[in-house]
Design a protein around this motif. Structure first.
Motif, PDB file in Angstrom:
ATOM      1  N   PRO A   1      39.777  31.667  50.266  1.00  0.00           N
ATOM      2  CA  PRO A   1      38.593  31.463  51.109  1.00  0.00           C
ATOM      3  C   PRO A   1      38.528  30.072  51.734  1.00  0.00           C
ATOM      4  N   MET A   2      39.359  29.151  51.257  1.00  0.00           N
ATOM      5  CA  MET A   2      39.436  27.809  51.841  1.00  0.00           C
ATOM      6  C   MET A   2      40.733  27.616  52.617  1.00  0.00           C
ATOM      7  N   HIS A   3      41.351  28.704  53.055  1.00  0.00           N
ATOM      8  CA  HIS A   3      42.699  28.588  53.631  1.00  0.00           C
ATOM      9  C   HIS A   3      42.724  27.734  54.890  1.00  0.00           C
ATOM     10  N   MET A   4      41.626  27.678  55.658  1.00  0.00           N
ATOM     11  CA  MET A   4      41.631  26.888  56.891  1.00  0.00           C
ATOM     12  C   MET A   4      41.629  25.389  56.624  1.00  0.00           C
ATOM     13  N   ARG A   5      41.435  25.003  55.359  1.00  0.00           N
ATOM     14  CA  ARG A   5      41.471  23.582  54.985  1.00  0.00           C
ATOM     15  C   ARG A   5      42.773  23.208  54.268  1.00  0.00           C
ATOM     16  N   ILE A   6      43.663  24.152  54.056  1.00  0.00           N
ATOM     17  CA  ILE A   6      44.920  23.858  53.376  1.00  0.00           C
ATOM     18  C   ILE A   6      45.804  23.016  54.297  1.00  0.00           C
TER      19      ILE A   6
ATOM     20  N   ARG B   1      39.046  40.999  56.848  1.00  0.00           N
ATOM     21  CA  ARG B   1      39.284  40.232  55.625  1.00  0.00           C
ATOM     22  C   ARG B   1      37.966  40.005  54.925  1.00  0.00           C
ATOM     23  N   MET B   2      38.060  39.630  53.655  1.00  0.00           N
ATOM     24  CA  MET B   2      36.869  39.226  52.923  1.00  0.00           C
ATOM     25  C   MET B   2      36.323  37.921  53.506  1.00  0.00           C
ATOM     26  N   ALA B   3      35.051  37.674  53.287  1.00  0.00           N
ATOM     27  CA  ALA B   3      34.403  36.478  53.825  1.00  0.00           C
ATOM     28  C   ALA B   3      35.078  35.217  53.297  1.00  0.00           C
ATOM     29  N   ASP B   4      35.225  34.215  54.176  1.00  0.00           N
ATOM     30  CA  ASP B   4      35.782  32.941  53.751  1.00  0.00           C
ATOM     31  C   ASP B   4      34.666  31.910  53.577  1.00  0.00           C
ATOM     32  N   ALA B   5      35.045  30.721  53.114  1.00  0.00           N
ATOM     33  CA  ALA B   5      34.057  29.677  52.836  1.00  0.00           C
ATOM     34  C   ALA B   5      33.927  28.678  53.971  1.00  0.00           C
ATOM     35  N   ILE B   6      34.671  28.890  55.072  1.00  0.00           N
ATOM     36  CA  ILE B   6      34.677  27.914  56.159  1.00  0.00           C
ATOM     37  C   ILE B   6      33.940  28.457  57.377  1.00  0.00           C
TER      38      ILE B   6
ATOM     39  N   VAL C   1      32.371  35.265  48.560  1.00  0.00           N
ATOM     40  CA  VAL C   1      33.002  33.970  48.302  1.00  0.00           C
ATOM     41  C   VAL C   1      33.091  33.705  46.802  1.00  0.00           C
ATOM     42  N   GLN C   2      32.035  34.042  46.071  1.00  0.00           N
ATOM     43  CA  GLN C   2      32.068  33.853  44.623  1.00  0.00           C
ATOM     44  C   GLN C   2      33.126  34.736  43.969  1.00  0.00           C
ATOM     45  N   ALA C   3      33.325  35.932  44.518  1.00  0.00           N
ATOM     46  CA  ALA C   3      34.345  36.822  43.968  1.00  0.00           C
ATOM     47  C   ALA C   3      35.746  36.238  44.119  1.00  0.00           C
ATOM     48  N   GLN C   4      35.924  35.319  45.046  1.00  0.00           N
ATOM     49  CA  GLN C   4      37.236  34.695  45.287  1.00  0.00           C
ATOM     50  C   GLN C   4      37.282  33.244  44.798  1.00  0.00           C
ATOM     51  N   ALA C   5      36.256  32.817  44.090  1.00  0.00           N
ATOM     52  CA  ALA C   5      36.104  31.397  43.754  1.00  0.00           C
ATOM     53  C   ALA C   5      37.294  30.852  42.964  1.00  0.00           C
ATOM     54  N   GLN C   6      37.918  31.671  42.110  1.00  0.00           N
ATOM     55  CA  GLN C   6      39.036  31.227  41.286  1.00  0.00           C
ATOM     56  C   GLN C   6      40.380  31.643  41.879  1.00  0.00           C
ATOM     57  N   TRP C   7      40.450  31.682  43.180  1.00  0.00           N
ATOM     58  CA  TRP C   7      41.630  32.206  43.874  1.00  0.00           C
ATOM     59  C   TRP C   7      42.917  31.522  43.418  1.00  0.00           C
ATOM     60  N   LYS C   8      42.889  30.244  43.200  1.00  0.00           N
ATOM     61  CA  LYS C   8      44.105  29.501  42.861  1.00  0.00           C
ATOM     62  C   LYS C   8      44.740  29.990  41.567  1.00  0.00           C
ATOM     63  N   THR C   9      43.942  30.604  40.687  1.00  0.00           N
ATOM     64  CA  THR C   9      44.468  31.055  39.394  1.00  0.00           C
ATOM     65  C   THR C   9      44.515  32.578  39.286  1.00  0.00           C
TER      66      THR C   9
ATOM     67  N   GLN D   1      45.571  36.377  39.162  1.00  0.00           N
ATOM     68  CA  GLN D   1      46.741  37.152  38.763  1.00  0.00           C
ATOM     69  C   GLN D   1      46.621  38.570  39.325  1.00  0.00           C
ATOM     70  N   LYS D   2      47.584  39.390  39.044  1.00  0.00           N
ATOM     71  CA  LYS D   2      47.623  40.740  39.585  1.00  0.00           C
ATOM     72  C   LYS D   2      46.339  41.510  39.277  1.00  0.00           C
ATOM     73  N   SER D   3      45.826  41.375  38.058  1.00  0.00           N
ATOM     74  CA  SER D   3      44.615  42.115  37.674  1.00  0.00           C
ATOM     75  C   SER D   3      43.400  41.687  38.504  1.00  0.00           C
ATOM     76  N   ASP D   4      43.336  40.408  38.881  1.00  0.00           N
ATOM     77  CA  ASP D   4      42.223  39.927  39.708  1.00  0.00           C
ATOM     78  C   ASP D   4      42.271  40.540  41.102  1.00  0.00           C
ATOM     79  N   PHE D   5      43.465  40.664  41.647  1.00  0.00           N
ATOM     80  CA  PHE D   5      43.585  41.292  42.969  1.00  0.00           C
ATOM     81  C   PHE D   5      43.259  42.781  42.897  1.00  0.00           C
ATOM     82  N   GLU D   6      43.622  43.408  41.812  1.00  0.00           N
ATOM     83  CA  GLU D   6      43.284  44.825  41.641  1.00  0.00           C
ATOM     84  C   GLU D   6      41.770  44.999  41.555  1.00  0.00           C
ATOM     85  N   TRP D   7      41.088  44.019  40.939  1.00  0.00           N
ATOM     86  CA  TRP D   7      39.619  44.068  40.889  1.00  0.00           C
ATOM     87  C   TRP D   7      39.022  43.940  42.295  1.00  0.00           C
TER      88      TRP D   7
END
Length: 494
Positions: A397-402, A418-423, A443-451, A453-459
């Protein structure tokens, strides 16, 4: 006379080309993520089956996407080439508008050209703390409203009121907010002229009376902000004058002092229109500063700050640079070519370097039809060409700031939901509070994006229908990736 018009047009075209080279062109960057999908969906209604609300909120309040889409349909030109032509035309028309404004304010051609040249050299200079440029390096309705506003002010100063009204109407149809500022200046000018002519008030008395008239406004009571909206508002500190840095405040008050001084000089030289216009813009600026303080400081008015009264500086800056350039041309540059070069060559080089620092991983001018240089853009183009229209994506969600992403919008370039971003979606929420809860939940659903795993994406797939993800290298174990480059992977969820 006809030769002079052709000569003027050629010089303006050369200045347009110079501006494009110096300031760059990045069609899918920054707010292109908000404005281009509206055009793309009109041309291809099957696009964006999910998440339309995050761009249609703006699109529904302006004819900009309809006008651009209509022009592309009528001419049958490719999308990328069409929006490039619109962007170049918006620069040319702004320079033309400033040329005509300079003709009303200054008696000599060199003053007019110096004003236009200064605008051309400073198109991407920040406008104080408003998060605006004079002209963005990509097509958006602000660029179009900019030249319409200058044309309106010019026609007003010439007392061509019907034409001024026509340009204001056009600006209104293009942008839901930026039309307010040239319209309010025109109203202020008429009030000042009326007080001067009908009541014979002295200059200072007329100024005070005009301010009293226009500041007699009743601010509606703002609805109580939701917690989600408050989170969105916190990410847009530039809406709130109390959060501005000292140098941004200097960019707020400095132009008013400068215009007051230039107005005094103009008065001594009997440049009456210029003197009155400078005085009117000082009053205009003061009025909006007071309005900004009113909607900013009381917490109850938090949601009113989204009206961004200090975006009024956009029009004021354009007028100011035309004035500064005019005075420089008349009294400093004169007919000495070397003086023009000493001013404008370093200025252009400095602005070029500044833009390269903002888009280091992309070409300076992203010509239509050319493959992108940026690896993120390359991945987004692959998505556009190799995934179904109804694909649903998730990415950081912060990809435009990478670093290295260069602010490129996924939605507008990949043309996929796409899902909503934070920018950028956050910016939409700041203007349209009813979207806040939906935005905040995603945005909260993607808050831990950096960590993740496969199960999170399946969720995410189970809850939001996500079928594809865009990941930074080295990706996540267990997910099939159908495209990758040195920076990015595009993966389909099982």
């Amino acid at each position: 006379m006809r030769f002079e018009k052709y000569k003027t047009a050629v010089i303006l075209l050369l200045l347009t080309a110079e501006s494009l080279t110096v300031h760059g062109y990045h069609p899918y960057a920054e707010d292109g993520e908000i404005y281009l999908p509206g055009i793309e969906r009109i041309l291809h209604p099957q696009l964006f089956p999910v998440g339309q609300e995050f761009f249609q909120s703006h699109a529904s309040m302006t004819l900009f996407p309809n006008l651009v889409a209509l022009s592309l349909r009528v001419t049958h030109v490719p999308f990328e080439f069409g929006i490039f032509v619109w962007h170049v035309a918006s620069i040319f028309l702004l320079l033309l508008a400033c040329w005509e404004l300079g003709g009303v304010l200054f008696p000599s051609a060199r003053a007019r050209w110096a004003g236009v040249g200064l605008i051309a050299g400073l198109l991407t200079i920040p406008v104080a703390g408003t998060a605006l440029y004079i002209v963005d390096p990509y097509l958006n309705p602000r660029n179009i409203a900019a030249f319409a506003g200058i044309f309106a002010v010019t026609r007003l100063l010439e007392k061509k009121y019907v034409w001024a009204l026509a340009w204001l109407a056009f600006a209104t149809s293009m942008h839901p907010l930026m039309w307010v500022f040239p319209t309010s200046f025109c109203a202020l000018w008429i009030v000042l002229e009326t007080l001067q002519s009908r009541f014979g008030l002295a200059s200072a008395q007329g100024d005070v009376a005009a301010m009293a008239c226009l500041m007699f406004l009743l601010l509606p009571l703002a609805p109580q902000s939701s917690a989600a909206y408050h989170e969105a508002a916190k990410l847009h500190a530039y809406h709130y004058i109390q959060h501005w840095e000292w140098y941004e405040l200097l960019g707020l008050f400095g132009p008013l002092v400068l215009l007051w001084w230039l107005g005094r000089i103009a008065q001594t030289r009997q440049w009456i229109v210029l003197a009155r216009a400078c005085r009117a813009f000082v009053i205009y600026g003061l009025i909006y500063i007071v309005m900004a303080l009113v909607v900013d400081l009381p917490a109850r008015f938090e949601s009113l700050a989204r009206m961004q009264p200090l975006r009024s500086l956009h029009l004021l800056y354009m007028f100011m640079f035309v004035c500064i350039g005019g005075f420089l041309g008349e009294y400093v540059l004169k007919d000495r070519v070397w003086r023009w070069l000493v001013l404008f060559v370093p200025l252009s080089v400095g602005m070029y370097v500044a833009q390269r620092s903002l888009f280091p991983a992309s070409a300076q001018v992203e010509w239509p039809g050319r493959a992108p240089k940026n690896p993120w853009a390359q991945a987004f183009v692959w998505v556009q060409q190799n995934t179904p229209n109804d694909a649903m994506f998730a990415l950081d969600p912060m990809h435009m700031r990478i670093e290295g992403e260069d602010g490129i919008g996924f939605r507008c370039l990949a043309r996929r939901s796409r899902m909503a971003d934070a920018i950028k979606d956050n910016g939409v929420v700041s203007m349209f509070p009813p979207l806040a809860d939906e935005w905040w939940g995603q945005v909260q659903a993607q808050a831990q994006w950096k960590t993740f795993q496969k199960s999170d994406f399946e969720w995410l797939k189970e809850k939001y229908g996500v079928t594809w993800v865009v990941l930074q290298q080295p990706g996540v174990a267990g997910i099939d990736c159908q495209y990758q480059n040195a920076v990015v992977r595009v993966c389909r969820l099982p």
